[in-house]
Each structure stands twice: as C-alpha cells, then as structure tokens.
Design a protein around this motif. Structure first.
Motif, mmCIF file in Angstrom:
data_model
loop_
_atom_site.group_PDB
_atom_site.id
_atom_site.type_symbol
_atom_site.label_atom_id
_atom_site.label_comp_id
_atom_site.label_asym_id
_atom_site.label_seq_id
_atom_site.Cartn_x
_atom_site.Cartn_y
_atom_site.Cartn_z
ATOM 1 N N MET A 81 13.143 8.038 1.214
ATOM 2 C CA MET A 81 13.268 9.721 1.042
ATOM 3 C C MET A 81 13.331 9.709 -0.465
ATOM 4 S SD MET A 81 14.503 11.254 4.587
ATOM 5 C CE MET A 81 13.808 12.967 3.871
ATOM 6 N N HIS A 82 12.617 10.909 -0.654
ATOM 7 C CA HIS A 82 12.688 11.615 -1.974
ATOM 8 C C HIS A 82 13.245 12.993 -1.333
ATOM 9 C CE1 HIS A 82 12.139 14.380 -5.466
ATOM 10 N NE2 HIS A 82 11.163 14.708 -4.980
ATOM 11 N N ASN A 83 14.678 12.804 -1.211
ATOM 12 C CA ASN A 83 15.474 13.910 -0.614
ATOM 13 C C ASN A 83 16.067 14.692 -1.559
ATOM 14 O OD1 ASN A 83 17.043 15.743 0.862
ATOM 15 N ND2 ASN A 83 18.342 14.012 1.969
ATOM 16 N N TYR B 32 1.920 16.859 5.601
ATOM 17 C CA TYR B 32 0.718 15.761 5.913
ATOM 18 C C TYR B 32 1.466 14.249 5.270
ATOM 19 C CZ TYR B 32 -2.427 12.550 3.196
ATOM 20 O OH TYR B 32 -3.035 11.313 2.998
ATOM 21 N N GLY B 33 2.467 14.642 4.633
ATOM 22 C CA GLY B 33 2.840 13.061 4.319
ATOM 23 C C GLY B 33 3.617 12.293 5.369
ATOM 24 N N ALA B 34 4.508 12.673 6.175
ATOM 25 C CA ALA B 34 5.005 12.017 7.290
ATOM 26 C C ALA B 34 3.713 11.419 8.458
ATOM 27 C CB ALA B 34 5.788 12.727 7.915
ATOM 28 N N PRO B 35 3.037 12.402 8.803
ATOM 29 C CA PRO B 35 1.958 11.737 9.752
ATOM 30 C C PRO B 35 0.934 10.991 9.149
ATOM 31 C CG PRO B 35 1.479 14.188 9.543
ATOM 32 C CD PRO B 35 3.039 13.549 8.827
ATOM 33 N N ALA B 36 0.612 10.963 7.971
ATOM 34 C CA ALA B 36 -0.537 10.417 7.279
ATOM 35 C C ALA B 36 -0.070 9.147 6.819
ATOM 36 C CB ALA B 36 -0.964 11.075 5.845
ATOM 37 N N SER B 37 1.179 9.106 6.606
ATOM 38 C CA SER B 37 1.678 7.573 6.111
ATOM 39 C C SER B 37 1.987 6.704 7.553
ATOM 40 C CB SER B 37 3.108 7.722 5.352
ATOM 41 O OG SER B 37 4.160 8.307 6.130
ATOM 42 N N VAL B 38 2.263 7.304 8.532
ATOM 43 C CA VAL B 38 2.069 6.643 9.888
ATOM 44 C C VAL B 38 0.652 6.170 10.351
ATOM 45 C CG1 VAL B 38 2.585 6.857 12.263
ATOM 46 C CG2 VAL B 38 4.435 7.678 10.807
ATOM 47 N N GLY B 39 -0.323 7.020 10.063
ATOM 48 C CA GLY B 39 -1.404 6.624 10.318
ATOM 49 C C GLY B 39 -2.113 5.648 9.597
ATOM 50 N N ILE C 14 6.717 7.280 0.132
ATOM 51 C CA ILE C 14 7.836 8.027 -0.593
ATOM 52 C C ILE C 14 7.808 9.397 0.130
ATOM 53 C CG2 ILE C 14 8.979 9.165 -2.827
ATOM 54 C CD1 ILE C 14 7.271 6.777 -4.024
ATOM 55 N N GLN C 15 8.965 9.591 1.034
ATOM 56 C CA GLN C 15 8.962 10.744 2.128
ATOM 57 C C GLN C 15 9.705 11.859 1.588
ATOM 58 O OE1 GLN C 15 7.163 11.439 4.811
ATOM 59 N NE2 GLN C 15 8.089 13.294 4.368
ATOM 60 N N SER C 16 9.381 13.041 1.222
ATOM 61 C CA SER C 16 10.217 14.283 0.619
ATOM 62 C C SER C 16 10.619 14.897 1.844
ATOM 63 C CB SER C 16 9.248 15.082 -0.029
ATOM 64 O OG SER C 16 8.203 15.662 0.562
ATOM 65 N N ASP C 17 11.940 15.571 1.763
ATOM 66 C CA ASP C 17 12.526 16.115 2.994
ATOM 67 C C ASP C 17 11.626 17.265 3.595
ATOM 68 O OD1 ASP C 17 12.892 17.631 0.474
ATOM 69 O OD2 ASP C 17 15.059 17.998 0.833
ATOM 70 N N GLY C 18 11.221 18.408 2.751
ATOM 71 C CA GLY C 18 10.601 19.635 3.238
ATOM 72 C C GLY C 18 9.421 19.003 3.867
ATOM 73 N N SER D 225 0.997 -1.139 0.067
ATOM 74 C CA SER D 225 -0.171 0.157 0.160
ATOM 75 C C SER D 225 0.872 1.241 0.090
ATOM 76 C CB SER D 225 -0.802 0.037 1.286
ATOM 77 O OG SER D 225 -1.806 1.046 1.413
ATOM 78 N N LEU D 226 0.951 2.078 -1.026
ATOM 79 C CA LEU D 226 1.588 3.324 -1.035
ATOM 80 C C LEU D 226 0.907 4.486 -0.301
ATOM 81 C CD1 LEU D 226 3.984 4.937 -1.943
ATOM 82 C CD2 LEU D 226 2.795 5.357 -4.154
ATOM 83 N N VAL D 227 1.183 4.361 0.926
ATOM 84 C CA VAL D 227 0.398 5.262 1.876
ATOM 85 C C VAL D 227 0.583 6.803 1.631
ATOM 86 C CG1 VAL D 227 0.381 3.428 3.568
ATOM 87 C CG2 VAL D 227 2.298 4.944 3.787
ATOM 88 N N SER D 228 1.684 7.123 1.246
ATOM 89 C CA SER D 228 1.700 8.320 0.896
ATOM 90 C C SER D 228 2.756 8.717 -0.171
ATOM 91 C CB SER D 228 2.025 9.391 2.104
ATOM 92 O OG SER D 228 2.642 10.465 1.873
ATOM 93 N N SER D 229 2.889 9.782 -0.926
ATOM 94 C CA SER D 229 3.873 10.249 -1.857
ATOM 95 C C SER D 229 4.135 11.893 -1.582
ATOM 96 C CB SER D 229 3.613 9.652 -3.179
ATOM 97 O OG SER D 229 4.694 10.111 -3.930
ATOM 98 N N ALA D 230 4.883 11.994 -0.890
ATOM 99 C CA ALA D 230 5.074 13.455 -0.506
ATOM 100 C C ALA D 230 6.293 14.059 -1.537
ATOM 101 C CB ALA D 230 5.378 13.788 0.816
#
Ligand code: TPP
Ligand code: MG
Lengths: 655, 113
Positions: free
Chosen positions: A564-566, A515-522, A537-541, A480-485
C-alpha cells in the motif's frame, strides 16, 4: 414461428403449472375475474404439432429425471456459444435476472471456460476483466443485474472504454412486462438497460431469440476485439434464458468466430510520415497505447533505432523499455521539429501545457510546448470510435499527417517506408545522434537517482524508498506490476528496469478511482496461469471504493502482492482544495486533520492490514519505519509465492 | 506567467519587512510546514516529487522564497500574508534549509542497477 421465439414453450409451461395446481386444489378452478386476469395469457394451441418428446414431457407424470422446463434450457445453448469463444472467467455478482445463465454456467458448463469468479460488487467484476485483459490479451465476460448491477458497473465500464479494453457485459433483464414476476424483479427491469452505458461501449444489443443471441454474442466478441478495442454490452432477457430450446424449426447454430484484421494506415500517409521523420533534425515519438502486444514494443524499438530519435512513453501501456538510451521524459517534445503520436489519448496535452493557476478568469493558463513550426503526425485507431457525449477525445489538436489506423499494425509499413526514405546522407546524420543520446540518457538517470535519495530515511516512508524496497525483493522473479494506484511520483518508470510488455500494465483509462484494486486482482488471475509474480502498489482511496475485491482474491486463491501507498488521503484532492483556498485568499480549513476537510482519510486511521486479514489475506502493518519495510516485503513475497494474496499497509509520503 | 527563475532575479532587491529582527526556528518551521500545507506538494521533508520540486537544503535566499511564495502565478498556488505570516514563512525557510544532506545514491545497494 412460435417455436423459434420460444413463446410456445413459455405459454405451455404456464398452462401446465396451472393444470397441476388445478388438479390438487379443485376449489381454485373457480376463478374471480381478477384471478383470471392474473393467470392470463391462457394457453393457446401452437400452430405446429408438438414433438414426441414434448408430448411425453407434457403427458407423463414427472419422473426424477425430467426437467420441469421441458427440454434443454435456452441458457445451455448460450453457454455452448460462450464456450466457443474461449472466455476463461466470468467475474460477477449474482442476481436473479441472469440466474438461468448462472445455473447453466456452473452446472451444464461445469464451471469451466468460463469459470464463475465471485465478486462483491459489479464494479469489481468489470475491473477484474479490465486487468485480466491487460495481462493476458484475452477478454472476459461479466454478468450483472441489468438495472441496479449495471448501474454499479458503469464507472468501471467507462474506464475500460477510455483504456481501449475489450470486455463483454451481460445484463440480465426481464423484458416481458405482462409475465415477469411483480415487485422486485420489475423494479429491476427496464425497456433498454444498455442506455446507461451506450455512450461508452463500442456496441450493444438486446437479442430476442436464442439464435439472435448466438449471433450477438459472437458479434459482440468480434467488435470488442477489433482495434480500437472496447467494452460491449448484451441485454439478456430472463425469459429467453429460462425457456427451453425448440428445435422443431430451423436448427440452432453457433456462428464461427473469425478475428477481424485491424485497420492499417493509408500507404500515402505512411510515406509522407516517413519522409517527415527522416528529414527531421530532432524527431520525437510519443506512445501511449501503441503496443497492444509485446510485438508492438519490438517494432517501436526498431523504428526508434532506425531514426535514433527520442521516445516518450506516456505509460498507458508498456510501449518502450525504459532501459533504452532513447527513452525520454515528456519534456523532450519542446525541442522536436517533428512529433509523432502513437495511440495518444491526448495529443493536445502532449504538445501544450496547462497551468492551473486560477488566471484567465479562473480557467488557467495554456501555452504550447513545441515550436510553431513543429510538424505533427498522429496514428490512432481511436479516431474510428469518436462518440459525442463523454469527452474522452480531449481538446482539438491540428495535426499535419493524421491516420485513423491502429499504430501497432501500421508500424511495419512505416518502418519499411522509413528505411526506403533514408539516404546515405541522412543515415550519417542519424548515426551521429547516438552518442549524444546515450549521454542525455545517463544524465537523466543520474538526476533521478539524486532525487530518489532525498528523504530516503523519512517516516512516513518516501515513495522512492517504497518502490525500491519492493523492487529489491522481486527483481529476480518474472514480475508484473499489475497496477500502481494513486501517485508515487512515477518511481517505477524512473527507477525499475521495465523491459517486458507485461511488466507495466498502465492505468485506469478514465481516471475513475477504484480501478486499481480490482484490476490488480484480475491481472493477477491472468498472471497466475502465466507463471508470473504479480505486484501492485495500492493507494488507500482507491482500495476503499470496493474493498470486497480482496475477498475475491482470497476466495479464488489469486496470488498478489499488494503494497500500500497509504498516504492517508485522497491526496490529489487535498491539493485541489488547497489550491482553490489559496486562489481565493482563504486559509484552508483543516478541521482536526492534516489537510482540507473532506480530503483526508484519517481520524480514525483505517487498519488495512486487518481489513485484508478479515477477508483471508496474509497482511501486516502499519509499517512506518523504512528499515522494517524490506524484511516485511520479503515475508510477503514468500506468502505470495505459496499461492496466496498478501498485503502490506505502508504509511507513505503524499507523493 | 511569472516563474521561479524570473522571480529569483528580482528578489535579491526585496527585503522581508522586519525579517532581520525575527529569530527563525527550524523546529517551529516544521510545524508551520505541516499546518500550512507545504507538505502536500513538497513532501514532509521537502524532498519533492511529482507535485512540487525539492525544497530541502534550498539554495535560494530567503527573500527569493518570500517573493515567490507570495506572488507566484505558476503551477504553485500563492500564499498571501493573510493566510501565511512572514514569521511562519521564515521558520519554514529555516526548516527546509536545515534538512540533512541526503546519502550518496552510490552507497545504497537498492539503487544499483
Ligand atoms: C470515482 C471517482 N471519484 C472521485 C474522483 C476524484 N479523485 C481523483 S484522485 C482522487 C484521490 C484518490 O485517492 P488515492 O487513491 O488514495 O490516491 P492519492 O491521490 O492519495 O495518491 C479522487 C477522489 C475520481 N477520479 N474518481
Ligand atoms: Mg491516498
């Protein structure tokens, strides 16, 4: 009715405290006028006689088993109410204004349904609830300090509102100005805490009795869960939570929750829409938040195949499988003679283009994407929830058939109407579309593959390579791709086969970054129960707005693979400032960085792997060589399968 | 609104002032590509993405690129001579033209479905 609003008990408690103090320190009974004022109001006798239990509680010396409160606390009843709604978790940051509810939740409620999830920031609590709902279809509640905590939570509530996600925010607030503790708790109290979120919640309330709470909580749940879904807020008086329940009046009850059925399109409008779709030579369906459930996907496939028409999935939910030959990118609307939008957040932007080129006095250039004769149909429940202040309703678009109704709920009747409108002659015209559609799909796929390989071996790692290395390691799991920030050039939608509703959970809704970090944890918390493998996929900002949510994932053993998409930037803004510099014919000032001052996250580079490690994650990085990425993801996948979160800090190309 | 197609049509007739005399360097072009922000929308290798199309191994003539970069009023912000010299742009052109050919997608197992 002192027993019902609890004031009787409140006064009595003060009186008893006063008496006890007076008993041990007689000198204090000589009060100055100032002290007298501080102690007011004094006990006034209740009009109703106290019960035997109350008399016992008040007259006998406190034994070990007696509660100082003098009865069952009001917040225990609140937990009883909440438990009937089957709310699994309460991701929250602790605060005194809801300490009584907190205490009841973990002690009286045994920390089950809801289970308390410790959060470092109120925005994270709401973000977790947001992601959890999208993976599970079940709302959570979050408790916040009614003023300062709610202030922190606001952006995340706005995201949930724009993303049509139900959640319940309970803000603790000490309303009684004459009796609440002075100092900090008074700074943290307000007349109307919900005022700051009223513009982007579906409903809010301030219950003043326990029974009122019972009704409000069930009503809040019901409103949040009726499409269009949305967040709701309850301001919860600290006194009401702390006071005992008084049953010498009408008995407290818990209203039964019965779901409200969602609004369905008017049957005449449905028939008219079906007629237009069947008569069209090139109908196009555009879906944004159409599929609320997996059934929505099935229905959309059925309708698209009946018409053999192109489907654009704007991606705020997984609406349509990208492996289907009718799946198309957004540009396909240009050839349409009928465009039907299903739960679009922006119909205007779907059929028009905007070019940010500094022309027209700086406001840019607008042009239609569709022919002037193109007919338009809209089905969206959000038409029933238009507020004034925040502009999530977007620009005005004239539409020929406009239904204020839930799209998923309306699809079965639309499918029936389309079936009855298809004549033999239309059926053969429609059947002829199939081969052409399959070829067009294959061409698009080949073009995407060609685009993916350009820069395949580059360092920093290309976003196409990033996405495919991830996919290579998860493809055999129920992922499940939970978030792509951030922005990875849409590669998952272009290259991963996305066929199940839970494989893509969409974006933030209001574009509030963080949104990305907490929503992916949830979402990962929900997927854990459902046996799915969560990847983000977690962006840095995005991560750095509230990175403390990483600790929450480790603390509660939430398995999540965060790659991370850093790109070492708030890259969206890098381009904005460059654009404006160019429009003004000035060389953009990069300072010591690679892009405009104020837009780069470098010098020093953040060591996200260490950040995650410090909060209990397995982590690795920085990975800059594409050849090292696959093996690192493989290792991380094994960690996540063992039940832990894992993060890879990958240096990537900007987009 | 002028777009790339229209500009390509007229660009063939335009000449870079003094361009013929300038010896372009792909190496310097790589630096200029970074310092002038082309990487932001086109990627460090000119591979393209959501924010800008692929530039690597462009088939456009130098003159067309020159005209476009200076005068576009489409989705890309224009770069005047004041902010980006002809020499830098010529080097950038050499850099994007010198990019290696990408692999055949069929040879990449990760891309097989
Ligand atoms: C709360 C908030 N602050 C600022 C912005 C403006 N903004 C839009 S995109 C963006 C950059 C996000 O950076 P990142 O998550 O790393 O994604 P990238 O653009 O680098 O892919 C910012 C700051 C916003 N949308 N929301
Ligand atoms: Mg970034």
């Amino acid at each position: 009715m002192t027993d019902l609003n609890g004031k009787d008990g409140f006064d009595r408690r003060k009186f008893l405290t006063g008496a006890a103090v007076a008993g041990v320190t007689p000198a204090l009974t000589q009060t100055t006028p100032a002290q007298a004022q501080a102690a007011a109001p004094r006990h006034t006798p209740s009009a109703l006689p106290p019960t035997t239990k109350t008399i016992a509680a008040e007259t006998q010396p406190p034994g070990e088993e007696t509660s100082r409160i003098g009865g069952k606390p009001g917040s225990d009843y609140m937990i009883d109410v909440i438990k009937t709604l089957d709310i699994k978790y309460a991701p929250s940051n602790c605060a005194s204004s809801f300490r009584a509810l907190h205490e009841s939740m973990i002690n009286y409620g045994e920390n089950k349904s809801p289970e308390y999830i410790s959060c470092m920031h109120e925005e994270s609590g709401v973000g977790i609830a947001h992601g959890y709902f999208k993976a599970s279809g079940k709302p959570l509640l979050t408790m916040v300090h009614g003023t300062v905590g709610l202030q922190h939570a606001t952006m995340a509530i706005y995201n949930a509102y724009c993303d049509r996600v139900p959640l319940i925010v309970i803000g603790g607030n000490d309303l009684d100005a004459a009796s609440r503790p002075p100092g900090v708790p008074t700074f943290h109290a307000a007349q109307d805490i919900n005022a700051i979120v009223r513009d982007y919640t579906k409903w809010d309330d301030t219950p003043v009795t326990l029974q009122h709470f019972g009704q409000s909580m069930v009503r809040a749940y019901k409103i949040a869960m009726t499409p269009p879904y949305g967040p709701v807020a309850i301001s919860l008086d600290a006194g009401l939570q702390q006071e005992p329940i008084h049953e010498h009046g009408a008995k407290l009850y818990i209203p039964r929750y019965v779901p409200t059925s969602p609004p369905q399109g008017d049957s005449n409008a449905v028939r008219e829409a079906a007629k237009l779709l069947v008569a069209a030579e090139n109908p196009v369906i555009v879906a944004d938040r159409c599929a609320r459930t997996p059934n929505g996907v099935k229905l959309l496939i059925e309708l698209a195949e009946l018409l053999q028409c192109s489907v654009v999935d704007q991606g705020n939910r997984m609406n349509f499988p990208n492996t289907h030959y009718l799946y198309r990118p957004a540009g396909v609307v240009s050839g349409a003679d009928v465009v039907m939008g299903l739960e679009l957040s922006d119909f205007w932007g779907t059929v028009n283009s905007f070019t940010d080129n500094g022309e027209n006095g700086g406001v840019g250039f607008n042009s239609p994407r569709v022919k002037p004769t193109t007919k338009m149909i809209s089905i969206t429940s959000v038409d029933l929830l238009t507020k004034s202040n925040y502009q999530d309703f977007q620009r005005f678009q004239t539409v020929d058939v406009h239904m204020a109704a839930d799209a998923e709920t309306t699809l079965p009747s639309l499918i029936d109407a389309v079936k009855s409108a298809i004549t033999k002659e239309r059926a053969s015209v429609i059947a002829e579309r199939v081969e052409k559609a399959k070829k067009a799909y294959a061409d698009i796929r080949a073009r995407d593959m060609q685009a993916a390989v350009v820069g395949w071996d580059s360092s920093p790692i290309s976003t196409a390579r990033l996405c495919m290395e991830i996919y290579g390691q998860i493809k055999d799991l129920d992922w499940s791709l939970v978030s792509s920030a951030g922005d990875v050039s849409n590669w998952p939608a272009r290259l991963w086969p996305i066929e199940k509703h839970h494989q893509w959970l969409g974006k933030s809704g209001g574009y509030g970054v963080g949104y990305g970090a907490p929503a992916s944890v949830g979402a990962a918390l929900a997927n854990k129960e459902l046996g799915r493998f969560s990847v983000s996929i977690q962006s840095d900002g995005d991560l750095m707005f509230a990175p403390g949510v990483l600790w929450t994932a480790a603390k509660h053993k939430i398995p999540l693979l965060s790659v991370m998409h850093n790109n070492r930037a708030w890259h969206q803004e890098v381009m904005h400032v460059q654009r404006l510099s160019n429009f003004r014919n000035r060389k953009a000032n990069y300072g010591d960085d690679m892009g405009p001052i104020g837009t780069m996250i470098q010098n020093p580079d953040i060591e996200y792997h260490k950040l995650a490690e410090s909060m209990g994650w397995w982590a690795k990085g920085p990975i800059k060589d594409p050849a090292q990425l696959g093996p690192a993801i493989k290792e991380a996948v094994a960690v996540v399968k063992s039940g832990q979160p894992a993060l890879l800090n990958v240096w990537t190309q900007p987009r | 609104m002028r777009n790339m197609k229209m500009i390509t049509a007229v660009a063939a007739t335009l000449l870079l002032s003094g361009g013929a005399a300038y010896a372009a360097s792909a190496e310097k072009g790589k630096v200029a590509f970074g310092k002038n922000g082309c990487w932001q929308c086109h990627g460090w290798e000119g591979q393209g993405g959501n924010a800008g199309p692929k530039l690597a191994r462009t088939q456009l003539p130098l003159e067309a690129v020159m005209t476009f970069v200076r005068a576009t009023n489409g989705p890309m912000p224009p770069f005047s001579k004041k902010v980006l010299s002809d020499e830098d742009l010529t080097d950038i052109y050499a850099f994007i033209s010198a990019q290696p050919a990408p692999p055949d997608p069929k040879t990449i197992p990760l891309l097989a479905r």
